[in-house]
Structure formats: structure tokens, C-alpha cells
Design an enzyme around this catalytic site. Structure first.
Site, short mmCIF file in Angstrom:
data_model
loop_
_atom_site.label_atom_id
_atom_site.label_comp_id
_atom_site.label_asym_id
_atom_site.label_seq_id
_atom_site.Cartn_x
_atom_site.Cartn_y
_atom_site.Cartn_z
N MET A 2 -4.06 -7.12 -7.17
CA MET A 2 -3.43 -8.18 -7.96
C MET A 2 -4.42 -9.26 -8.41
O MET A 2 -4.11 -10.45 -8.43
CB MET A 2 -2.28 -8.80 -7.17
CG MET A 2 -1.20 -7.80 -6.81
SD MET A 2 -0.57 -6.90 -8.24
CE MET A 2 0.45 -8.16 -8.95
N ASN B 284 -5.65 1.84 -13.37
CA ASN B 284 -4.67 0.91 -12.83
C ASN B 284 -3.26 1.46 -12.97
O ASN B 284 -2.90 2.05 -14.00
CB ASN B 284 -4.75 -0.43 -13.58
CG ASN B 284 -3.73 -1.44 -13.06
OD1 ASN B 284 -3.73 -1.79 -11.89
ND2 ASN B 284 -2.85 -1.87 -13.95
N LEU C 17 -7.14 -10.04 -11.67
CA LEU C 17 -7.75 -9.64 -12.93
C LEU C 17 -9.25 -9.46 -12.71
O LEU C 17 -9.89 -10.27 -12.06
CB LEU C 17 -7.49 -10.70 -14.00
CG LEU C 17 -6.03 -10.81 -14.44
CD1 LEU C 17 -5.84 -11.99 -15.39
CD2 LEU C 17 -5.56 -9.52 -15.08
N GLU D 41 6.31 6.02 -9.06
CA GLU D 41 4.87 5.69 -9.05
C GLU D 41 4.11 6.60 -8.11
O GLU D 41 3.02 7.08 -8.45
CB GLU D 41 4.67 4.25 -8.62
CG GLU D 41 5.09 3.22 -9.63
CD GLU D 41 4.71 1.82 -9.19
OE1 GLU D 41 4.99 1.46 -8.03
OE2 GLU D 41 4.10 1.10 -9.99
N GLY E 208 0.78 -1.23 0.00
CA GLY E 208 0.00 0.00 0.00
C GLY E 208 0.81 1.28 0.00
O GLY E 208 0.32 2.32 0.45
N SER E 209 2.04 1.25 -0.48
CA SER E 209 2.84 2.50 -0.50
C SER E 209 2.23 3.52 -1.45
O SER E 209 2.31 4.73 -1.22
CB SER E 209 4.29 2.22 -0.88
OG SER E 209 4.42 1.87 -2.24
N ASN E 210 1.58 3.07 -2.51
CA ASN E 210 0.91 4.02 -3.42
C ASN E 210 -0.37 4.56 -2.77
O ASN E 210 -0.70 5.73 -2.96
CB ASN E 210 0.63 3.35 -4.76
CG ASN E 210 1.88 3.27 -5.61
OD1 ASN E 210 2.30 4.23 -6.22
ND2 ASN E 210 2.48 2.10 -5.62
N HIS F 258 0.65 0.47 -13.18
CA HIS F 258 1.45 -0.71 -13.52
C HIS F 258 2.92 -0.32 -13.64
O HIS F 258 3.22 0.71 -14.28
CB HIS F 258 0.96 -1.32 -14.84
CG HIS F 258 1.68 -2.58 -15.21
ND1 HIS F 258 1.62 -3.73 -14.44
CD2 HIS F 258 2.47 -2.88 -16.26
CE1 HIS F 258 2.35 -4.67 -15.00
NE2 HIS F 258 2.88 -4.19 -16.10
N1 LIG Z 1 -9.25 -6.75 -16.53
C1 LIG Z 1 -8.15 -6.27 -15.92
N2 LIG Z 1 -8.02 -6.42 -14.60
C2 LIG Z 1 -6.92 -5.92 -13.98
C3 LIG Z 1 -5.91 -5.29 -14.72
C4 LIG Z 1 -6.09 -5.14 -16.13
O1 LIG Z 1 -5.24 -4.56 -16.83
N3 LIG Z 1 -7.22 -5.65 -16.69
N4 LIG Z 1 -4.74 -4.87 -14.10
C5 LIG Z 1 -4.50 -5.56 -12.86
C6 LIG Z 1 -3.22 -5.21 -12.22
N5 LIG Z 1 -2.23 -6.02 -12.92
C7 LIG Z 1 -1.34 -5.39 -13.74
O2 LIG Z 1 -1.23 -4.15 -13.81
C8 LIG Z 1 -2.30 -7.41 -12.81
C9 LIG Z 1 -2.42 -7.99 -11.55
C10 LIG Z 1 -2.53 -9.36 -11.44
C11 LIG Z 1 -2.53 -10.17 -12.56
C12 LIG Z 1 -2.72 -11.64 -12.42
O3 LIG Z 1 -2.35 -12.41 -13.28
N6 LIG Z 1 -3.37 -12.01 -11.31
C13 LIG Z 1 -3.69 -13.42 -11.06
C14 LIG Z 1 -3.44 -13.73 -9.60
C15 LIG Z 1 -2.00 -13.38 -9.26
C16 LIG Z 1 -1.79 -13.48 -7.75
O4 LIG Z 1 -2.77 -13.67 -7.01
O5 LIG Z 1 -0.61 -13.33 -7.35
C17 LIG Z 1 -5.17 -13.65 -11.33
O6 LIG Z 1 -5.95 -12.68 -11.22
O7 LIG Z 1 -5.50 -14.82 -11.60
C18 LIG Z 1 -2.38 -9.61 -13.82
C19 LIG Z 1 -2.27 -8.21 -13.94
C20 LIG Z 1 -5.68 -5.46 -11.94
N7 LIG Z 1 -6.80 -6.05 -12.64
N1 LIG Z 2 0.34 -5.60 -12.27
C1 LIG Z 2 -0.01 -4.75 -11.19
C2 LIG Z 2 1.20 -4.39 -10.38
O1 LIG Z 2 2.23 -5.03 -10.47
N2 LIG Z 2 1.05 -3.33 -9.58
C3 LIG Z 2 2.15 -2.87 -8.79
O2 LIG Z 2 2.06 -3.36 -7.46
C4 LIG Z 2 2.84 -2.48 -6.64
C5 LIG Z 2 2.04 -2.16 -5.41
O3 LIG Z 2 2.87 -1.48 -4.50
P1 LIG Z 2 2.20 -0.85 -3.18
O4 LIG Z 2 1.33 -1.93 -2.58
O5 LIG Z 2 3.39 -0.50 -2.33
O6 LIG Z 2 1.42 0.36 -3.60
C6 LIG Z 2 3.13 -1.23 -7.49
O7 LIG Z 2 4.45 -1.25 -7.98
C7 LIG Z 2 2.15 -1.37 -8.62
O8 LIG Z 2 2.55 -0.73 -9.83
#
Ligand SMILES: Nc1nc2c(c(=O)[nH]1)N[C@@H](CN(C=O)c1ccc(C(=O)N[C@@H](CCC(=O)O)C(=O)O)cc1)CN2
Ligand SMILES: NCC(=O)N[C@@H]1O[C@H](COP(=O)([O-])[O-])[C@@H](O)[C@H]1O
Length: 201
Positions: free
Chosen positions: A92, A109, A94, A181, A14-16, A111
Site C-alpha cells: 500500500m 500489482n 506508491l 483475486e 497477506g491472503s494473496n 488491484h
Molecule cells: N507507482 C505505482 N506504485 C504503486 C501502484 C501503482 O499503480 N503505481 N499500485 C500500488 C497499489 N495500489 C493500488 O493498486 C495503491 C496502494 C496505495 C496507494 C496510496 O495512495 N498509498 C498512500 C499511502 C496509503 C496508506 O498508507 O494507507 C501513499 O503511498 O502515499 C495508492 C495505490 C502499489 N504501488
Molecule cells: N490498491 C492496492 C490494493 O487495494 N490492493 C488490495 O489489497 C488487498 C490485500 O489483501 P491481502 O493482504 O489479503 O492479500 C487485495 O484486495 C489487493 O487487491
């Protein structure tokens, strides 16, 4: 106009989120965080929310729930806070259209990679490894809309290059990325709030 209402979704440190809370606290960001929601009960970001007096809600997926069912319940929970903007800040999971379809144009989002580079998880580490294979010279970060079930391909709002130095450890690169970020996310939210206010004028 009442202050712009944010709901922030997290899964970890949660740093963001903290950058958002700090910017609100100093008056830099004219908004309020109406709730912080995590799919992980041990997310430290929940503690950050509690310390800031913000509702901190855990929404875990039940073992008998599929992704769509979970997303419908998550959307109902989020809708209850009447957000102007939903910020995925280290969320994290989808999301399906069962969630996204409820908030058109209002889900963003963050990233830790540039568009088209390293979608998904572990983006910073993958960039670090690619750099040391000589495949890239720098990395970056982006904030994008999440309109549909595509992954990290939504319309880009802002992006920024982040330098990688030969002497960097992975941890040093991660720290540089996160610092960038924190600044870009607050700037982007401010930008979107300004746009909303202009549209409402
Ligand atoms: N429909 C979308 N949902 C989300 C997006 C997106 O671009 N489209 N961004 C994500 C955040 N993210 C990348 O920026 C991201 C986070 C997680 C995953 C992923 O594969 N998650 C797995 C579980 C992984 C885990 O629990 O460690 C999953 O959901 O099965 C991909 C991209 C937020 N949502
Ligand atoms: N694909 C999504 C992804 O990787 N998101 C990334 O998770 C971190 C969360 O940090 P935080 O919990 O310290 O804010 C951040 O670096 C963010 O960009």
C-alpha cells in the site's frame, strides 16, 4: 532453468501471498518466494511467510527519509534476492522510479477494481457504495504492470468481473473479491513464468 524467483511485497493480511505460497506448495506454481517484504511490521502476511519458511522482512520508512530515498533502499533490498518477478500483493505504498526503474517489466500489482475504476485505496468499499448509488452493476479485479509512477494505469495483464449481489454486505463482497483475486493472481504469475521460460528457450 532454476525456478522462477518471486519477491512479494505486502502491507497487511497477506491472503494473496498465502494463495501464492499454497500454489507453490501443491506444485501448481513452479516458483519460489525468495522473500516477503512489508512496510508494516504488524502485517499478518509476515507471519504467513515465516510459517512457510520464507524470509520475512520489515522495511519501514524512516521519518527522515523521503519517498525516493526509501524506494532506493527498498530496491537495493529487493535486488539482493535476484527476483524474476516482483509481486505487489496488497502493498500500500506508491512506488517511484527509484524503485520501478530498477526492475523494468518485472513489477506487477494486484488491484481490486477494473481498469479505470476506483484507483488507489478502499476500492472494494468505493465500488460497493457506487453500486448502491446505482452507478455500477458489477465490479472486478485486475493484475497490471507497474512501469512508472502512474497509479493503477499500467498495462493490464489480466482482469475479471466480480458480481455484486443486492443482498451483499460489504464483507460478503470483499470475500468474493478476494476469492477471485487468489485465483487470478496465481494464474497470472503462472502465465508470466511461462512467458519468461519461452523467452529464455
Ligand atoms: N507507482 C505505482 N506504485 C504503486 C501502484 C501503482 O499503480 N503505481 N499500485 C500500488 C497499489 N495500489 C493500488 O493498486 C495503491 C496502494 C496505495 C496507494 C496510496 O495512495 N498509498 C498512500 C499511502 C496509503 C496508506 O498508507 O494507507 C501513499 O503511498 O502515499 C495508492 C495505490 C502499489 N504501488
Ligand atoms: N490498491 C492496492 C490494493 O487495494 N490492493 C488490495 O489489497 C488487498 C490485500 O489483501 P491481502 O493482504 O489479503 O492479500 C487485495 O484486495 C489487493 O487487491
Amino acid at each position: 532453468m532454476t525456478q522462477a524467483g518471486l519477491v512479494v511485497l505486502i502491507s497487511g493480511n497477506g491472503s494473496n501471498l498465502q494463495a501464492i505460497l499454497d500454489a507453490i506448495s501443491t506444485g501448481e506454481l513452479p516458483a519460489e518466494v525468495r522473500a516477503v517484504i512489508s512496510n508494516k511490521k504488524d502485517a499478518y502476511g509476515l507471519e504467513r511467510a515465516r510459517k512457510a519458511g520464507v524470509p520475512a522482512v520489515v522495511k519501514s520508512r524512516r521519518s527522515d527519509q523521503n519517498r525516493a530515498e526509501y524506494d532506493t533502499e527498498l530496491a537495493n533490498l529487493v535486488a539482493g534476492y535476484q527476483p524474476d518477478l516482483i509481486v505487489l500483493a496488497g502493498w500500500m505504498r506508491l512506488l517511484t522510479l527509484n524503485f520501478l526503474g530498477r526492475f523494468p517489466g518485472r513489477v506487477i500489482n494486484l488491484h481490486p477494481a477494473l481498469p479505470g475504476m476506483f484507483p488507489g485505496v478502499d476500492a472494494i468499499e468505493r465500488a460497493y457504495e457506487a453500486y448502491h448509488r446505482g452507478e455500477i452493476k458489477y465490479t472486478g479485479i485486475m493484475v497490471h504492470y507497474v512501469p512508472d509512477e502512474g497509479v493503477d494505469i499500467g498495462p493490464i495483464i489480466n482482469q475479471q468481473i466480480v458480481e455484486i449481489r443486492p443482498s451483499d454486505t460489504l464483507e460478503e463482497l470483499e470475500m468474493r473479491v478476494h476469492a477471485c483475486e487468489h485465483e487470478l493472481l496465481v494464474k497470472t504469475i503462472q502465465q508470466l513464468i511461462n512467458q519468461m521460460e519461452e523467452e529464455d528457450a
